[in-house]
Design a protein around this motif. Structure first.
Motif, short mmCIF file in Angstrom:
data_model
loop_
_atom_site.label_atom_id
_atom_site.label_comp_id
_atom_site.label_asym_id
_atom_site.label_seq_id
_atom_site.Cartn_x
_atom_site.Cartn_y
_atom_site.Cartn_z
N ALA A 386 11.21 -88.19 23.64
CA ALA A 386 11.32 -86.75 23.37
C ALA A 386 10.12 -86.00 23.95
O ALA A 386 10.27 -85.00 24.65
CB ALA A 386 11.44 -86.52 21.88
N VAL A 387 8.90 -86.53 23.68
CA VAL A 387 7.70 -85.80 24.09
C VAL A 387 7.54 -85.83 25.61
O VAL A 387 6.92 -84.95 26.22
CB VAL A 387 6.45 -86.36 23.37
CG1 VAL A 387 5.83 -87.50 24.11
CG2 VAL A 387 5.43 -85.26 23.15
N LEU A 388 8.14 -86.84 26.25
CA LEU A 388 8.04 -86.93 27.70
C LEU A 388 9.10 -86.08 28.40
O LEU A 388 9.14 -86.01 29.62
CB LEU A 388 8.17 -88.38 28.14
CG LEU A 388 6.98 -89.24 27.71
CD1 LEU A 388 7.21 -90.69 28.02
CD2 LEU A 388 5.71 -88.76 28.39
N GLY A 389 9.96 -85.45 27.62
CA GLY A 389 10.91 -84.51 28.21
C GLY A 389 12.24 -85.12 28.60
O GLY A 389 12.89 -84.63 29.52
N SER A 390 12.66 -86.19 27.91
CA SER A 390 14.00 -86.71 28.19
C SER A 390 15.02 -85.90 27.41
O SER A 390 14.76 -85.51 26.28
CB SER A 390 14.14 -88.16 27.75
OG SER A 390 13.05 -88.89 28.18
N PRO A 391 16.20 -85.67 27.99
CA PRO A 391 17.28 -85.12 27.20
C PRO A 391 17.70 -86.17 26.17
O PRO A 391 17.49 -87.36 26.42
CB PRO A 391 18.38 -84.85 28.22
CG PRO A 391 18.07 -85.72 29.38
CD PRO A 391 16.59 -85.93 29.37
N PRO A 392 18.31 -85.86 25.04
CA PRO A 392 18.75 -84.53 24.62
C PRO A 392 17.78 -83.85 23.66
O PRO A 392 18.23 -83.20 22.73
CB PRO A 392 20.05 -84.87 23.92
CG PRO A 392 19.75 -86.19 23.25
CD PRO A 392 18.73 -86.87 24.09
N PHE A 393 16.45 -84.00 23.84
CA PHE A 393 15.52 -83.44 22.85
C PHE A 393 14.96 -82.09 23.32
O PHE A 393 15.08 -81.72 24.49
CB PHE A 393 14.39 -84.43 22.59
CG PHE A 393 14.86 -85.69 21.93
CD1 PHE A 393 15.20 -85.69 20.59
CD2 PHE A 393 14.97 -86.87 22.64
CE1 PHE A 393 15.65 -86.86 19.97
CE2 PHE A 393 15.40 -88.03 22.04
CZ PHE A 393 15.75 -88.02 20.69
N GLY A 394 14.30 -81.40 22.35
CA GLY A 394 13.84 -80.04 22.59
C GLY A 394 12.90 -79.88 23.77
O GLY A 394 12.96 -78.88 24.50
N VAL A 395 12.01 -80.87 23.98
CA VAL A 395 11.01 -80.73 25.04
C VAL A 395 11.68 -80.64 26.41
O VAL A 395 11.22 -79.93 27.31
CB VAL A 395 10.00 -81.90 25.00
CG1 VAL A 395 8.93 -81.72 26.05
CG2 VAL A 395 9.36 -82.00 23.63
N PHE A 396 12.79 -81.36 26.57
CA PHE A 396 13.52 -81.31 27.84
C PHE A 396 13.93 -79.87 28.16
O PHE A 396 13.71 -79.37 29.26
CB PHE A 396 14.76 -82.20 27.74
CG PHE A 396 15.72 -82.05 28.89
CD1 PHE A 396 15.38 -82.51 30.15
CD2 PHE A 396 16.95 -81.43 28.72
CE1 PHE A 396 16.25 -82.37 31.21
CE2 PHE A 396 17.82 -81.28 29.78
CZ PHE A 396 17.47 -81.75 31.03
N LEU A 397 14.50 -79.23 27.15
CA LEU A 397 14.98 -77.86 27.34
C LEU A 397 13.83 -76.92 27.67
O LEU A 397 13.91 -76.10 28.60
CB LEU A 397 15.68 -77.41 26.04
CG LEU A 397 16.65 -76.27 26.17
CD1 LEU A 397 17.78 -76.67 27.10
CD2 LEU A 397 17.21 -75.93 24.79
#
Lengths: 493, 205
Positions: A386-397
């Motif tokens: 999530a923190v690395l920016g993978s979907p489907p988490f907020g950081v990606f968006l």
């Protein structure tokens, strides 16, 4: 609304009150969590009341809350709740094992509550001088948390933290002074001249020379708290040495409070000086932070230091997003603030469980987490991605929004550079964590540090709550939050 | 590396002479606050002036001396990471730099501020220099107080003062900050036998 605002600030004091009344770790932590939940509820209520309404103002501008403050209140109160939930079994386990004495437990909850209160209060003031006072106060309160364990190493980290941050905020005070001076042509009453709504409304009459100097000093000063490179040197030490729930508070709440202060100065500078100068300042510090953060993550070692460098990187991303500007950039920056805060809270709280079980903070000493402790291991892995920016988490968006904002600015160099650095960070971070999570656990399997099964269940609560919120943010932004983000982005300009 | 004996006046500001210098600096500040109090007929400024003199001028230096020097028996050497002459030259250069950057265009000519703001900028820079070159944790603490004084000096001349609540809050922060720092320094000193930042090496990278 004023009552709500006051309640938000006072609610986290439930923890210190219980601890000082002589309760043991678990009861104090539960009281702390209840206080944080009340603060979170009040922050949400305040936000709904502020939607479309005039900002809350009172006491000569010492009290001021608009949707931007409301949004940061929501973030900080949410992080406080997660960290307080994480403290329940973490501190109780440390108390049982004798690592923390009764006095240290009391100290922990006193300063934890005070820290949360001071941060929440600093988000509710319109006076830039009082903002300094409260931010410096929160530095001092959290320094006690960093040095809590009392080893030479944690005292050293606490000393480094308190002296570097204090110097930083003093520089921010000098910046505040020059901003104050830039308004002297208006001859306002002194209470009023230092409130940022007044400065924003009269931006056209500010003296540009001293405003420019003031903005730069404020970014350097509060940037020290944010952990922008090259003022980030206190950050990895403090994050590594503080008890894990307190590290979550530092990384996910305190850094954001510093960013909030920078945003307030940015709004004034943007209104008077135009976009070019603030953009250059923020992009330089932002990219420096991302580079430093990403490069130091390549080093293997203490996993809490890894998370800390990831915070440096993420604060850099937020600064870059503010530098890109435009509604898209500001929207992305704020979304990044919230989603990074959630992911980092989960990571640090999970790291507390890991370090209690494996009795080490070195990544090399941890193997087979997923097999040994499925919930913590799974949460650590999910929060990492999530923190690395993978979907489907907020950081990606939010990172997608920021990169889009960069391309919308024209030159593709900056967003491409950003993407490349994110790639480096992804590789470095994931490499360490997957090695910790996979494989077979050491023989004999690490013993549970907790008193009873209930405590084990409680460790899962903040992890699941945080991840669920992150997932929701990645899939769908609630209409209310969307409105708040748009309104806040409009405040910055 | 240069090490000076405690009898030298250039020793860390913990010597009695050093404490006197600090006292003088704070007294000047309090005096400045007092003069602006006359100009503005403000009782609040007088309170601040007296508080400044008592706490920053007397209580902090003497308490620091008692706790840190006597009880912990800190070695009173002026360990520095650069040579003495280098740091003196750097100090001179920083002062010149302060005059260069704050003189033109920023301030109206002929006012008190035009004379004092370069000075306060120089004080800020010199305090920061002391924090950088001195290896002693106590010297770093004092460097921070010097920086804080520089900001106050600028505030008094540039904008009369900050609003009273803010000023009082800053004051409270400084006192609480010094208390917390003293706790850390004494804790560290006990553990390291000598509170010297050169030995703070465990955390890196």
């Amino acid at each position: 609304m004023t009552v709500l605002a006051i309640l938000i600030v006072l609610a986290p004091l439930a923890g210190p009150a219980t601890a000082l009344a002589g309760a043991r770790a678990r009861a104090s932590a539960v009281a702390q969590a209840v206080g944080a939940a009340v603060a979170l509820g009040c922050a949400i209520a305040l936000l709904t009341q502020l939607a479309g309404a005039r900002p809350l103002q009172g006491w000569d501008g010492f009290l001021y809350a608009d949707s931007l403050s409301g949004f940061f209140l929501l973030t900080v109160a949410g992080v406080t709740l997660l960290a307080a939930l994480g403290s329940i079994s973490y501190i109780a386990a440390q108390e049982d094992s004798g690592d923390l004495g009764p006095f240290q437990v009391k100290l922990y909850f006193t300063f934890f509550g005070l820290f949360a209160t001071l941060m929440l209060a600093s988000l509710e003031t319109g006076n830039l001088g009082l903002l300094f006072v409260l931010v410096e106060g929160s530095t001092l309160a959290s320094a006690a948390l960093v040095g809590l364990e009392g080893h030479a190493r944690s005292l050293e980290a606490a000393w480094k933290y308190v002296i570097i941050s204090s110097l930083g905020v003093t520089i921010a005070l000098a910046g505040t002074l020059f901003v104050f001076y830039s308004a002297s042509a208006l001859h306002p009453a002194s209470n009023l001249a230092l409130t940022w709504p007044y400065l924003l409304a009269h931006a056209a009459a500010l003296a540009p020379q001293s405003l420019r100097l003031g903005f730069l000093l404020a970014v350097v000063g509060y940037g020290t708290k944010v952990g922008l490179a090259p003022m980030h040197t206190w950050l990895p030490d403090a994050h590594a040495e503080a008890p894990s729930p307190a590290s979550a508070m530092l990384s996910a709440a305190l850094l954001n409070v510093g960013m909030y202060a920078i945003i307030r100065f940015l709004a004034i500078a943007h209104a008077r000086l135009g976009g070019t100068y603030p953009r250059a300042v923020l992009l330089s510090f932002g990219f420096a932070s991302i580079v430093i953060g990403a490069l130091f993550m390549v080093r293997k070692g203490n996993f809490k230091r890894l998370f800390a460098y990831s915070s440096v990187e993420h604060m850099g991303i937020i600064a870059v997003a503010l530098g890109f500007g435009g509604i898209l950039g500001l929207y992305g920056a704020l979304l990044q603030v919230l989603s990074h805060a959630l992911a980092k809270s989960v990571l640090f709280v999970a790291s507390g469980d890991v370090s209690l079980r494996y009795k080490t903070r070195e990544a090399a000493g941890v193997r087979g987490l997923l097999a040994a402790v499925p919930v913590t291991g799974g949460a650590l892995l999910l929060a990492t991605f999530a923190v690395l920016g993978s979907p489907p988490f907020g950081v990606f968006l939010s990172e997608l929004t920021i990169v889009r904002a960069g391309f919308a600015r024209g030159s593709p160099i900056f967003p491409l550079l950003l993407l490349a650095l994110l790639g480096v960070a992804f590789f470095a971070f994931a490499r360490t964590i997957t090695a910790m999570v996979t494989g077979s656990p050491p023989e004999p399997a690490p013993a549970s540090p907790y008193r009873d099964p209930a405590a084990v269940a409680v460790t899962a609560a903040p992890l699941i709550l945080g991840l669920a919120a992150l997932l929701v943010l990645g899939l769908w932004i609630p209409a209310g939050l969307d409105a708040v983000l748009r309104q806040s982005a409009a405040v910055i300009g | 590396m240069q090490s000076l004996s405690a009898s030298s006046t250039a020793g860390v500001l913990l010597d009695l002479s050093g404490a006197a210098i600090l006292l003088l600096a704070f007294a000047c500040l309090a005096f400045a606050a007092g003069t602006s109090a006359v100009a503005f007929h403000s009782i609040e400024l007088w309170i601040l002036a007296v508080l400044t003199l008592l706490i920053k001028g007397l209580a902090i230096p003497f308490a620091a001396r008692r706790v840190l020097v006597r009880r912990l028996a800190l070695k009173r050497d002026a360990a520095m990471s650069t040579g003495l002459s280098t740091s003196l030259l750097a100090g001179g250069a920083l002062t010149a730099f302060a005059y260069l950057v704050t003189r033109p265009a920023l301030l109206p000519h002929g006012t008190a501020a035009a004379a004092v703001v370069p000075l306060s900028t120089a004080v800020i820079l010199l305090g920061a220099l002391a924090m950088v070159v001195r290896r002693h944790t106590v010297a770093q603490l004092i460097g921070w107080l010097i920086v804080e004084n520089g900001v106050f000096l600028g505030a008094i001349t540039l904008v009369a003062t900050f609003p009273f609540i803010v000023e009082a809050g800053i004051f409270l922060d400084i006192v609480a900050g010094v208390l917390i720092m003293v706790v850390f320094v004494s804790g560290l000193t006990r553990q390291l036998a000598e509170a010297s930042a050169t030995e703070l090496r465990e955390l890196r990278g």
